[in-house]
Write a protein that holds these residues in place. Sequence first.
Motif, PDB file in Angstrom:
ATOM      1  N   LEU A  32       0.817  -1.215   0.000  1.00 54.44           N
ATOM      2  CA  LEU A  32       0.000   0.000   0.000  1.00 54.44           C
ATOM      3  C   LEU A  32       0.852   1.267   0.000  1.00 54.44           C
ATOM      4  CD1 LEU A  32      -2.894   1.234   0.288  1.00 54.44           C
ATOM      5  CD2 LEU A  32      -2.515   1.162   2.755  1.00 54.44           C
ATOM      6  N   ILE A  33       1.907   1.298   0.801  1.00 57.24           N
ATOM      7  CA  ILE A  33       2.693   2.528   0.941  1.00 57.24           C
ATOM      8  C   ILE A  33       3.966   2.535   0.107  1.00 57.24           C
ATOM      9  CG2 ILE A  33       1.820   2.979   3.249  1.00 57.24           C
ATOM     10  CD1 ILE A  33       4.574   2.022   4.295  1.00 57.24           C
ATOM     11  N   GLY A  34       4.384   1.389  -0.414  1.00 61.78           N
ATOM     12  CA  GLY A  34       5.632   1.273  -1.162  1.00 61.78           C
ATOM     13  C   GLY A  34       5.458   1.639  -2.618  1.00 61.78           C
ATOM     14  N   PRO A  35       6.353   1.140  -3.431  1.00 60.31           N
ATOM     15  CA  PRO A  35       7.272   0.053  -3.139  1.00 60.31           C
ATOM     16  C   PRO A  35       8.514   0.509  -2.374  1.00 60.31           C
ATOM     17  CG  PRO A  35       7.555   0.744  -5.406  1.00 60.31           C
ATOM     18  CD  PRO A  35       6.419   1.550  -4.839  1.00 60.31           C
ATOM     19  N   PHE A  36       9.113  -0.454  -1.672  1.00 57.56           N
ATOM     20  CA  PHE A  36      10.413  -0.269  -1.036  1.00 57.56           C
ATOM     21  C   PHE A  36      11.423  -1.056  -1.870  1.00 57.56           C
ATOM     22  CE2 PHE A  36       8.376   0.150   3.441  1.00 57.56           C
ATOM     23  CZ  PHE A  36       8.069   1.482   3.194  1.00 57.56           C
ATOM     24  N   TYR A  37      12.569  -0.447  -2.073  1.00 54.59           N
ATOM     25  CA  TYR A  37      13.637  -1.053  -2.864  1.00 54.59           C
ATOM     26  C   TYR A  37      14.794  -1.427  -1.941  1.00 54.59           C
ATOM     27  CZ  TYR A  37      10.995   1.020  -6.662  1.00 54.59           C
ATOM     28  OH  TYR A  37       9.994   1.361  -7.532  1.00 54.59           O
ATOM     29  N   GLN A  39      18.970  -2.948  -1.549  1.00 50.12           N
ATOM     30  CA  GLN A  39      20.275  -3.071  -2.199  1.00 50.12           C
ATOM     31  C   GLN A  39      21.339  -3.293  -1.117  1.00 50.12           C
ATOM     32  OE1 GLN A  39      22.330   0.529  -3.710  1.00 50.12           O
ATOM     33  NE2 GLN A  39      22.146  -0.455  -5.725  1.00 50.12           N
ATOM     34  N   PHE A  40      22.327  -4.104  -1.427  1.00 54.48           N
ATOM     35  CA  PHE A  40      23.472  -4.263  -0.533  1.00 54.48           C
ATOM     36  C   PHE A  40      24.500  -3.192  -0.871  1.00 54.48           C
ATOM     37  CE2 PHE A  40      21.651  -8.526  -0.389  1.00 54.48           C
ATOM     38  CZ  PHE A  40      21.637  -8.751   0.980  1.00 54.48           C
ATOM     39  N   ASP A  41      25.065  -2.532   0.154  1.00 51.08           N
ATOM     40  CA  ASP A  41      26.131  -1.566  -0.093  1.00 51.08           C
ATOM     41  C   ASP A  41      27.457  -2.309  -0.266  1.00 51.08           C
ATOM     42  OD1 ASP A  41      27.151  -2.151   2.463  1.00 51.08           O
ATOM     43  OD2 ASP A  41      26.424  -0.282   3.355  1.00 51.08           O
ATOM     44  N   ASP A  42      28.533  -1.561  -0.477  1.00 49.78           N
ATOM     45  CA  ASP A  42      29.842  -2.184  -0.723  1.00 49.78           C
ATOM     46  C   ASP A  42      30.337  -3.008   0.458  1.00 49.78           C
ATOM     47  OD1 ASP A  42      29.869  -1.061  -3.237  1.00 49.78           O
ATOM     48  OD2 ASP A  42      31.033   0.696  -2.624  1.00 49.78           O
ATOM     49  N   ALA A  43      29.883  -2.678   1.665  1.00 51.48           N
ATOM     50  CA  ALA A  43      30.300  -3.426   2.861  1.00 51.48           C
ATOM     51  C   ALA A  43      29.385  -4.620   3.149  1.00 51.48           C
ATOM     52  CB  ALA A  43      30.323  -2.497   4.069  1.00 51.48           C
ATOM     53  N   GLY A  44      28.369  -4.821   2.298  1.00 52.90           N
ATOM     54  CA  GLY A  44      27.459  -5.944   2.477  1.00 52.90           C
ATOM     55  C   GLY A  44      26.272  -5.670   3.378  1.00 52.90           C
ATOM     56  N   HIS A  45      26.064  -4.406   3.756  1.00 51.71           N
ATOM     57  CA  HIS A  45      24.911  -4.038   4.576  1.00 51.71           C
ATOM     58  C   HIS A  45      23.724  -3.713   3.670  1.00 51.71           C
ATOM     59  CE1 HIS A  45      28.291  -2.904   7.326  1.00 51.71           C
ATOM     60  NE2 HIS A  45      27.563  -3.681   8.113  1.00 51.71           N
ATOM     61  N   MET A  46      22.553  -4.098   4.103  1.00 48.26           N
ATOM     62  CA  MET A  46      21.336  -3.837   3.335  1.00 48.26           C
ATOM     63  C   MET A  46      20.933  -2.375   3.467  1.00 48.26           C
ATOM     64  SD  MET A  46      18.970  -5.253   1.421  1.00 48.26           S
ATOM     65  CE  MET A  46      18.900  -6.994   1.769  1.00 48.26           C
ATOM     66  N   ARG A  47      20.492  -1.792   2.352  1.00 42.69           N
ATOM     67  CA  ARG A  47      19.902  -0.449   2.322  1.00 42.69           C
ATOM     68  C   ARG A  47      18.481  -0.603   1.803  1.00 42.69           C
ATOM     69  NH1 ARG A  47      23.316   3.745  -0.775  1.00 42.69           N
ATOM     70  NH2 ARG A  47      22.373   2.732  -2.539  1.00 42.69           N
ATOM     71  N   VAL A  48      17.590   0.278   2.265  1.00 36.44           N
ATOM     72  CA  VAL A  48      16.193   0.243   1.831  1.00 36.44           C
ATOM     73  C   VAL A  48      15.822   1.649   1.381  1.00 36.44           C
ATOM     74  CG1 VAL A  48      13.825  -0.347   2.463  1.00 36.44           C
ATOM     75  CG2 VAL A  48      15.730  -1.522   3.578  1.00 36.44           C
ATOM     76  N   ALA A  49      15.113   1.764   0.267  1.00 37.39           N
ATOM     77  CA  ALA A  49      14.795   3.080  -0.285  1.00 37.39           C
ATOM     78  C   ALA A  49      13.350   3.156  -0.745  1.00 37.39           C
ATOM     79  CB  ALA A  49      15.722   3.404  -1.460  1.00 37.39           C
ATOM     80  N   MET A  50      12.864   4.378  -0.817  1.00 37.44           N
ATOM     81  CA  MET A  50      11.536   4.648  -1.382  1.00 37.44           C
ATOM     82  C   MET A  50      11.543   6.040  -2.009  1.00 37.44           C
ATOM     83  SD  MET A  50       9.265   5.620   2.026  1.00 37.44           S
ATOM     84  CE  MET A  50       7.833   6.165   1.136  1.00 37.44           C
ATOM     85  N   ARG A  51      10.658   6.248  -2.967  1.00 37.92           N
ATOM     86  CA  ARG A  51      10.432   7.578  -3.517  1.00 37.92           C
ATOM     87  C   ARG A  51       9.195   8.138  -2.831  1.00 37.92           C
ATOM     88  NH1 ARG A  51      11.764  11.280  -6.664  1.00 37.92           N
ATOM     89  NH2 ARG A  51      13.235  10.236  -8.026  1.00 37.92           N
ATOM     90  N   VAL A  52       9.311   9.362  -2.319  1.00 43.38           N
ATOM     91  CA  VAL A  52       8.215  10.022  -1.618  1.00 43.38           C
ATOM     92  C   VAL A  52       7.245  10.599  -2.650  1.00 43.38           C
ATOM     93  CG1 VAL A  52       7.619  11.856   0.019  1.00 43.38           C
ATOM     94  CG2 VAL A  52       9.784  10.610   0.278  1.00 43.38           C
TER      95      VAL A  52
END
Length: 145
Positions: A32-37, A39-52
């Motif tokens: 309903l509110i997403g989508p959320f995207y 991606q793994f950063d260069d250090a292997g940590h997950m990032r989550v993004a959205m367009r407002v």
Amino acid sequence: MADNLSLEPLMIEDGEFKGWFLSPKQDPYVKLIGPFYYQFDDAGHMRVAMRVDERHMNGGGIMHGGSMLSLADTALFAFAVGDLEGSRGVTMQLDSQFLNPGNVGDIVIATGEVVRSGRTTIFARGMLHVGDKPIMAFSGVIRKF
């Protein structure tokens, strides 16, 4: 099994989220509110993004705090996905500090990490950014079951 029931991530091939992916497991609220995207950063940590967009605005014309908290809550679980392997979880606590507004058209990215993972609880923290500007700091506790 039909292709639309696949549990494989859907890679984004073009546009502003090229190289990111969509999760195959999205609950009805995220849909309903997403989508959320993701991606793994260069250090292997997950990032989550959205367009407002307009759906995410409050009466004052800036990004609603609930929208920011929804992204932060989703990000906690993305950060902890390795620690949750084979388990499910619920948010026990979510703390936040609102630092700057988000606006229509912004791409908000959540970055963060698991601070500690135990047998039944996971502690994580993160930050929502628009470019280099931090808009919200957050931390939370996930209860595994």
